[in-house]
Design a protein around this motif. Structure first.
Motif, mmCIF file in Angstrom:
data_model
loop_
_atom_site.group_PDB
_atom_site.id
_atom_site.type_symbol
_atom_site.label_atom_id
_atom_site.label_comp_id
_atom_site.label_asym_id
_atom_site.label_seq_id
_atom_site.Cartn_x
_atom_site.Cartn_y
_atom_site.Cartn_z
ATOM 1 N N VAL A 27 0.877 -1.133 -0.013
ATOM 2 C CA VAL A 27 -0.046 0.176 -0.043
ATOM 3 C C VAL A 27 0.666 1.201 -0.069
ATOM 4 O O VAL A 27 1.712 1.343 0.939
ATOM 5 N N ALA A 28 0.582 2.117 -0.793
ATOM 6 C CA ALA A 28 1.681 3.408 -0.961
ATOM 7 C C ALA A 28 1.137 4.189 0.286
ATOM 8 O O ALA A 28 0.117 4.461 0.629
ATOM 9 N N ASN A 29 2.247 4.871 0.793
ATOM 10 C CA ASN A 29 2.075 5.682 1.793
ATOM 11 C C ASN A 29 2.484 6.941 1.275
ATOM 12 O O ASN A 29 2.553 7.436 0.216
ATOM 13 N N ASP A 30 2.491 8.248 2.261
ATOM 14 C CA ASP A 30 2.533 9.422 1.946
ATOM 15 C C ASP A 30 3.726 9.801 0.934
ATOM 16 O O ASP A 30 3.790 10.550 0.061
ATOM 17 N N ASN A 31 4.981 9.144 1.455
ATOM 18 C CA ASN A 31 6.218 9.451 0.673
ATOM 19 C C ASN A 31 5.981 8.900 -0.710
ATOM 20 O O ASN A 31 6.535 9.523 -1.694
ATOM 21 N N GLY A 85 4.171 12.159 -7.206
ATOM 22 C CA GLY A 85 3.548 13.346 -7.669
ATOM 23 C C GLY A 85 4.721 14.398 -8.320
ATOM 24 O O GLY A 85 4.415 14.826 -9.456
ATOM 25 N N TYR A 86 6.049 14.198 -7.750
ATOM 26 C CA TYR A 86 7.121 15.228 -8.325
ATOM 27 C C TYR A 86 7.351 14.410 -9.523
ATOM 28 O O TYR A 86 7.782 15.023 -10.467
ATOM 29 N N LEU A 87 7.370 12.960 -9.748
ATOM 30 C CA LEU A 87 7.555 12.497 -11.051
ATOM 31 C C LEU A 87 6.867 12.897 -12.072
ATOM 32 O O LEU A 87 6.980 12.849 -13.504
ATOM 33 N N LYS A 96 -1.251 17.738 -7.680
ATOM 34 C CA LYS A 96 -1.667 18.505 -6.478
ATOM 35 C C LYS A 96 -2.687 17.932 -5.609
ATOM 36 O O LYS A 96 -2.716 18.014 -4.353
ATOM 37 N N TYR A 97 -3.299 16.578 -6.207
ATOM 38 C CA TYR A 97 -4.283 15.739 -5.653
ATOM 39 C C TYR A 97 -3.727 14.630 -5.145
ATOM 40 O O TYR A 97 -4.506 13.548 -5.184
ATOM 41 N N ARG A 98 -2.406 14.347 -4.932
ATOM 42 C CA ARG A 98 -1.891 13.202 -4.536
ATOM 43 C C ARG A 98 -2.468 12.745 -3.145
ATOM 44 O O ARG A 98 -2.820 13.568 -2.253
ATOM 45 N N GLY A 99 -2.382 11.596 -2.985
ATOM 46 C CA GLY A 99 -2.818 10.966 -1.501
ATOM 47 C C GLY A 99 -2.259 11.271 -0.496
ATOM 48 O O GLY A 99 -0.828 11.550 -0.658
ATOM 49 N N GLU A 100 -2.664 11.733 0.574
ATOM 50 C CA GLU A 100 -1.982 12.152 1.723
ATOM 51 C C GLU A 100 -2.944 11.506 2.918
ATOM 52 O O GLU A 100 -4.282 11.458 2.892
ATOM 53 N N LYS A 101 -2.329 11.002 3.960
ATOM 54 C CA LYS A 101 -2.902 10.459 5.152
ATOM 55 C C LYS A 101 -3.912 11.373 5.839
ATOM 56 O O LYS A 101 -3.370 12.473 6.256
ATOM 57 N N GLY A 102 -5.199 10.941 5.800
ATOM 58 C CA GLY A 102 -6.058 11.554 6.772
ATOM 59 C C GLY A 102 -6.860 12.645 5.703
ATOM 60 O O GLY A 102 -7.850 13.380 6.097
ATOM 61 N N LYS A 103 -6.605 12.597 4.562
ATOM 62 C CA LYS A 103 -7.265 13.675 3.562
ATOM 63 C C LYS A 103 -8.166 12.770 2.851
ATOM 64 O O LYS A 103 -7.764 11.822 1.906
ATOM 65 N N LYS A 104 -9.482 12.924 2.512
ATOM 66 C CA LYS A 104 -10.582 12.491 2.041
ATOM 67 C C LYS A 104 -10.730 13.014 0.594
ATOM 68 O O LYS A 104 -10.784 14.464 0.581
#
Length: 358
Positions: A38-42, A48-50, A114-122
């Protein structure tokens, strides 16, 4: 061919290594706590940068290609009356495609960043959005309708031949692997022809009906001459397989279909001599001759005959892969003044005079 095979081998090796790495990763599942599918924030941040990096890359490579390899305007050497209209349609289509591609690629890669996945963000989710759907439906409809309508008008102007202009009628006869042209003569009417009438022993290679009065003044040649400024209608036949009569500088192409007659008409506007004098063509010829000179030096060093200097000529090509010698299926086209054309035509032999006398 060797280069292509080497590239394929390298690709297969890369794919094999990649698959082996994936298999190895799968075998490590459960052995360590750090291996998580499972992909994490990092992971999301790196991806996203890629995406932004790849967006910059495709923009940079596009600009480099335009500067280094681009030939602007895209099409500028048409030699027929309808050519500029066709070129304009091509340029407009390319501008629309380039604009849409540039905008959509930016939105695709920027939103992925911009809308890459982040923990806690829905993610904010809309089941439907009628306004948005209307926008992305109506805009393409309007743009495509405009292109299609302009294309139809352009096609109609090309294909609707004005018979009142008294166009010269010429037959283009295709066979593996050469072209022949049959002029309709002073009566401007081609004699009847059929492949069943082909008689090699009587020098009737096109199957022209020798009993047809309209065929008496027909002229069969292997080099096409056209008077500048005069409308021409080409009647096209094929003896064997599907060919395609392609005259790139006149923006003309039409399939030659066995068993039927197709046609295409245009008015040449630039003589061969005038086209040779243009700066664009002189630069092209000079570049080709520099390449031929280098190759000739290598050939002469091997004891072979060098290449002759290249001189521009309009060409009739076959644009269908019609067999093993398809590449060699071409005929020179010479556009000249009416006086030069008349002088050339007066030197040609009539069809009836070319038949074998029994």
């Amino acid at each position: 061919m060797t280069t292509l095979l080497s590239i394929l081998v390298l690709v297969f090796i890369f794919v094999a290594i990649w698959q082996m790495v994936k298999i190895f990763d799968l075998t490590q599942v459960g052995k360590t706590t750090d291996n998580n599918q499972v992909a994490n924030d990092n992971d999301n941040k790196i991806n996203g940068y890629l995406m932004i990096g790849f967006l910059i890359f495709i923009y940079v490579i596009t600009i480099v290609c335009f500067v280094k390899y681009g030939d602007l305007p895209l099409m500028s050497n048409s030699a027929s009356e309808h050519g500029p209209g066709l070129d304009n349609l091509m340029v407009i289509s390319m501008i629309v495609i380039f604009f849409v591609q540039t905008v959509t690629q930016f939105l695709l890669h920027y939103f992925a960043y911009k809308y890459r996945g982040e923990k806690g963000k829905k993610a904010l989710f809309y089941a439907d959005n009628n306004k948005l759907e209307a926008i992305w439906t109506i805009i393409p409809v309007i743009v495509l309708a405009g292109l299609i309508i302009q294309g139809l008008f352009t096609w109609t102007s090309i294909m609707n031949i004005d018979e009142e202009a008294d166009p010269m009628v010429i037959e283009l006869y295709a066979q593996q692997f050469n072209w022949k042209a049959r002029y309709s003569g002073p009566d401007n009417t081609l004699g009847k022809a059929n492949v069943r009438l082909i008689d090699i022993n009587n020098a009737n290679e096109l199957g022209v009906d020798a009993n047809d009065p309209n065929a008496k003044d027909d002229v069969i040649v292997t080099e096409l001459h056209l008077p500048v400024g005069r409308p021409v209608v080409f009647k096209m036949r094929s003896q064997d397989v599907l060919h395609s009569a392609y005259m790139p500088h006149f923006r003309a192409q039409m399939n030659c279909v066995p068993g039927m007659i197709t046609q295409f008409g245009f008015t040449p506007t630039v003589t061969t001599a005038q086209m040779r004098e243009t700066q664009e063509m002189q630069e092209k010829v000079a570049n080709i001759n520099n390449i031929r000179k280098e190759k000739s030096q290598a050939l002469i060093a091997d004891g072979k005959e060098g290449l002759e200097p290249y001189e521009f000529d309009y060409l009739l090509l076959c644009n269908k892969i019609c067999g093993t010698s398809h590449y060699n299926m071409q005929m020179k086209i010479i556009v000249e003044t009416q006086e030069e054309f008349d002088a050339w035509m007066s030197e040609q032999k009539l069809f009836v005079d070319s038949l074998v006398k029994n």
